[in-house]
Design a protein around this motif. Structure first.
Motif, PDB file in Angstrom:
ATOM      1  N   MET A 150      40.194  46.228  39.628  1.00  0.00           N
ATOM      2  CA  MET A 150      40.124  45.628  40.954  1.00  0.00           C
ATOM      3  C   MET A 150      39.481  44.255  40.857  1.00  0.00           C
ATOM      4  O   MET A 150      38.404  44.094  40.294  1.00  0.00           O
ATOM      5  N   THR A 151      40.148  43.240  41.364  1.00  0.00           N
ATOM      6  CA  THR A 151      39.626  41.885  41.395  1.00  0.00           C
ATOM      7  C   THR A 151      39.367  41.491  42.844  1.00  0.00           C
ATOM      8  O   THR A 151      40.287  41.493  43.667  1.00  0.00           O
ATOM      9  N   ILE A 152      38.107  41.178  43.138  1.00  0.00           N
ATOM     10  CA  ILE A 152      37.730  40.751  44.477  1.00  0.00           C
ATOM     11  C   ILE A 152      37.524  39.247  44.461  1.00  0.00           C
ATOM     12  O   ILE A 152      36.806  38.717  43.612  1.00  0.00           O
ATOM     13  N   LEU A 153      38.156  38.538  45.395  1.00  0.00           N
ATOM     14  CA  LEU A 153      37.991  37.100  45.467  1.00  0.00           C
ATOM     15  C   LEU A 153      36.555  36.744  45.836  1.00  0.00           C
ATOM     16  O   LEU A 153      35.864  37.500  46.512  1.00  0.00           O
ATOM     17  N   ASP A 154      36.130  35.582  45.391  1.00  0.00           N
ATOM     18  CA  ASP A 154      34.766  35.117  45.655  1.00  0.00           C
ATOM     19  C   ASP A 154      34.709  34.480  47.039  1.00  0.00           C
ATOM     20  O   ASP A 154      34.718  33.247  47.189  1.00  0.00           O
ATOM     21  N   LEU A 155      34.656  35.321  48.060  1.00  0.00           N
ATOM     22  CA  LEU A 155      34.613  34.868  49.442  1.00  0.00           C
ATOM     23  C   LEU A 155      33.349  35.407  50.100  1.00  0.00           C
ATOM     24  O   LEU A 155      33.091  36.616  50.033  1.00  0.00           O
ATOM     25  N   ASP A 156      32.567  34.529  50.722  1.00  0.00           N
ATOM     26  CA  ASP A 156      31.432  35.045  51.472  1.00  0.00           C
ATOM     27  C   ASP A 156      31.955  35.653  52.776  1.00  0.00           C
ATOM     28  O   ASP A 156      33.114  35.440  53.148  1.00  0.00           O
TER      29      ASP A 156
ATOM     30  N   ARG B 199      53.282  34.992  57.119  1.00  0.00           N
ATOM     31  CA  ARG B 199      54.693  35.311  57.355  1.00  0.00           C
ATOM     32  C   ARG B 199      55.591  34.631  56.324  1.00  0.00           C
ATOM     33  O   ARG B 199      56.311  35.296  55.594  1.00  0.00           O
ATOM     34  N   LYS B 200      55.523  33.296  56.266  1.00  0.00           N
ATOM     35  CA  LYS B 200      56.395  32.559  55.355  1.00  0.00           C
ATOM     36  C   LYS B 200      55.972  32.687  53.890  1.00  0.00           C
ATOM     37  O   LYS B 200      56.801  32.550  52.995  1.00  0.00           O
ATOM     38  N   ARG B 201      54.696  32.933  53.674  1.00  0.00           N
ATOM     39  CA  ARG B 201      54.168  32.870  52.310  1.00  0.00           C
ATOM     40  C   ARG B 201      54.032  34.234  51.637  1.00  0.00           C
ATOM     41  O   ARG B 201      53.423  34.338  50.572  1.00  0.00           O
ATOM     42  N   LEU B 202      54.589  35.266  52.214  1.00  0.00           N
ATOM     43  CA  LEU B 202      54.582  36.563  51.548  1.00  0.00           C
ATOM     44  C   LEU B 202      55.517  36.516  50.344  1.00  0.00           C
ATOM     45  O   LEU B 202      56.664  36.077  50.444  1.00  0.00           O
ATOM     46  N   ASP B 203      55.033  36.984  49.198  1.00  0.00           N
ATOM     47  CA  ASP B 203      55.839  37.003  47.973  1.00  0.00           C
ATOM     48  C   ASP B 203      56.722  38.247  47.991  1.00  0.00           C
ATOM     49  O   ASP B 203      56.243  39.364  47.786  1.00  0.00           O
ATOM     50  N   LEU B 204      57.998  38.043  48.250  1.00  0.00           N
ATOM     51  CA  LEU B 204      58.923  39.162  48.414  1.00  0.00           C
ATOM     52  C   LEU B 204      59.394  39.751  47.088  1.00  0.00           C
ATOM     53  O   LEU B 204      60.046  40.801  47.076  1.00  0.00           O
ATOM     54  N   ASP B 205      59.073  39.096  45.987  1.00  0.00           N
ATOM     55  CA  ASP B 205      59.604  39.507  44.686  1.00  0.00           C
ATOM     56  C   ASP B 205      58.567  40.131  43.754  1.00  0.00           C
ATOM     57  O   ASP B 205      58.908  40.555  42.652  1.00  0.00           O
ATOM     58  N   ARG B 206      57.339  40.187  44.192  1.00  0.00           N
ATOM     59  CA  ARG B 206      56.280  40.720  43.328  1.00  0.00           C
ATOM     60  C   ARG B 206      55.821  42.066  43.867  1.00  0.00           C
ATOM     61  O   ARG B 206      55.409  42.176  45.021  1.00  0.00           O
ATOM     62  N   ASP B 207      55.897  43.089  43.025  1.00  0.00           N
ATOM     63  CA  ASP B 207      55.476  44.429  43.442  1.00  0.00           C
ATOM     64  C   ASP B 207      53.973  44.471  43.677  1.00  0.00           C
ATOM     65  O   ASP B 207      53.196  43.783  43.012  1.00  0.00           O
ATOM     66  N   VAL B 208      53.565  45.310  44.621  1.00  0.00           N
ATOM     67  CA  VAL B 208      52.150  45.522  44.914  1.00  0.00           C
ATOM     68  C   VAL B 208      51.787  46.937  44.444  1.00  0.00           C
ATOM     69  O   VAL B 208      52.391  47.908  44.905  1.00  0.00           O
ATOM     70  N   PRO B 209      50.828  47.079  43.529  1.00  0.00           N
ATOM     71  CA  PRO B 209      50.468  48.413  43.045  1.00  0.00           C
ATOM     72  C   PRO B 209      49.947  49.299  44.174  1.00  0.00           C
ATOM     73  O   PRO B 209      49.145  48.849  45.003  1.00  0.00           O
ATOM     74  N   MET B 210      50.379  50.553  44.190  1.00  0.00           N
ATOM     75  CA  MET B 210      49.892  51.485  45.200  1.00  0.00           C
ATOM     76  C   MET B 210      48.383  51.650  45.114  1.00  0.00           C
ATOM     77  O   MET B 210      47.714  51.843  46.136  1.00  0.00           O
ATOM     78  N   GLU B 211      47.836  51.544  43.933  1.00  0.00           N
ATOM     79  CA  GLU B 211      46.396  51.692  43.786  1.00  0.00           C
ATOM     80  C   GLU B 211      45.650  50.621  44.565  1.00  0.00           C
ATOM     81  O   GLU B 211      44.576  50.875  45.117  1.00  0.00           O
TER      82      GLU B 211
ATOM     83  N   ILE C 238      46.749  49.198  47.369  1.00  0.00           N
ATOM     84  CA  ILE C 238      46.851  49.598  48.772  1.00  0.00           C
ATOM     85  C   ILE C 238      45.853  50.710  49.071  1.00  0.00           C
ATOM     86  O   ILE C 238      45.195  50.711  50.127  1.00  0.00           O
ATOM     87  N   ARG C 239      45.702  51.638  48.150  1.00  0.00           N
ATOM     88  CA  ARG C 239      44.735  52.724  48.342  1.00  0.00           C
ATOM     89  C   ARG C 239      43.311  52.177  48.447  1.00  0.00           C
ATOM     90  O   ARG C 239      42.513  52.652  49.257  1.00  0.00           O
ATOM     91  N   GLU C 240      42.983  51.168  47.642  1.00  0.00           N
ATOM     92  CA  GLU C 240      41.656  50.565  47.726  1.00  0.00           C
ATOM     93  C   GLU C 240      41.428  49.972  49.116  1.00  0.00           C
ATOM     94  O   GLU C 240      40.352  50.135  49.707  1.00  0.00           O
ATOM     95  N   CYS C 241      42.424  49.277  49.641  1.00  0.00           N
ATOM     96  CA  CYS C 241      42.303  48.680  50.968  1.00  0.00           C
ATOM     97  C   CYS C 241      42.135  49.747  52.040  1.00  0.00           C
ATOM     98  O   CYS C 241      41.357  49.586  52.989  1.00  0.00           O
ATOM     99  N   LEU C 242      42.844  50.845  51.891  1.00  0.00           N
ATOM    100  CA  LEU C 242      42.741  51.929  52.870  1.00  0.00           C
ATOM    101  C   LEU C 242      41.407  52.658  52.767  1.00  0.00           C
ATOM    102  O   LEU C 242      40.869  53.129  53.776  1.00  0.00           O
ATOM    103  N   GLU C 243      40.861  52.766  51.568  1.00  0.00           N
ATOM    104  CA  GLU C 243      39.533  53.370  51.427  1.00  0.00           C
ATOM    105  C   GLU C 243      38.501  52.555  52.196  1.00  0.00           C
ATOM    106  O   GLU C 243      37.588  53.106  52.822  1.00  0.00           O
TER     107      GLU C 243
END
Length: 215
Positions: free
Chosen positions: A1-7, A19-31, A33-38
């Protein structure tokens, strides 16, 4: 898991609708998504009921079906007087911004079915929504949805909070086998984003909307 350095303030002010900048060609790991849902599951809910359910759609055929409904509803919305592109027509500066928003809405409408992950948060509320003030009901779901969006931003993902599909909620429920008694609160496309980062959006001055003690 990589967390961006954002305060915290930077995270809160740069979690933008993507909307326009979503990368439609790069898969997102389910893991991921699970981290975000946790993280989302730590949000408050009325009486600690935790009546939420989360439908994560990654199957290409399912995404295409939901995406087609969203595309059709987007077309109707953009043709209506409620369209973001038609708001504030008498304010040249703000009208220009709104037209850009309308263009980005159109792009997402055309591509919703291609976004790698579609998240639909649901809340248990019985077959029919309660009459009167529903703030308690949706207040037990929507903070968690926003927590998901923040967690996604912190992990280098972009999201967009959308609701146009709710005009045809029953059809989407049938596609996704969402049982009766659960109501959808939003549709969040989720993907990596193109470009570098995001910045705070222009907003009206606080004093235009702030009331202290009395309106």
């Amino acid at each position: 898991m990589t967390i961006l350095d954002l305060d915290p303030d930077e995270l809160l002010t740069t979690t933008r609708t993507v909307r326009k900048r979503l990368d439609l060609d790069r898969d997102v790991p389910m893991e991921l998504i699970r981290e975000c849902l946790e993280v989302a599951l730590q949000a408050p809910s009325g009486s600690n009921r935790q009546g939420w359910q989360w439908v994560v759609v990654t199957d290409a055929e399912q995404r295409a079906k939901v995406g087609e409904i969203y595309r059709q509803e987007t077309e109707k919305y953009l043709a209506s007087q409620a369209s973001a592109a038609k708001l504030f027509a008498d304010d040249p500066a703000r009208s220009q911004v709104q037209r850009r928003v309308g263009t980005s809405v159109e792009v997402l409408g055309e591509n919703m079915g291609r976004v790698p992950v579609l998240l639909i948060p649901c809340i248990k509320a019985g077959k029919d929504l309660p009459a009167g003030n529903q703030a308690g009901l949706w207040g037990s779901l929507l903070p968690a949805v926003w927590s998901y969006a923040l967690a996604a931003r912190a992990r280098g993902l972009g999201t967009a909070w959308t609701t146009l599909h709710l005009n045809r909620e029953a059809e989407v429920a049938e596609i996704l086998d969402i049982p009766a008694g659960f109501h959808q609160g939003a549709l969040l496309p989720t993907a990596y984003y193109t470009g570098d980062t995001f910045k705070p959006a222009p907003r009206a001055d606080l004093d235009e909307v702030l009331h202290v003690d009395r309106w």
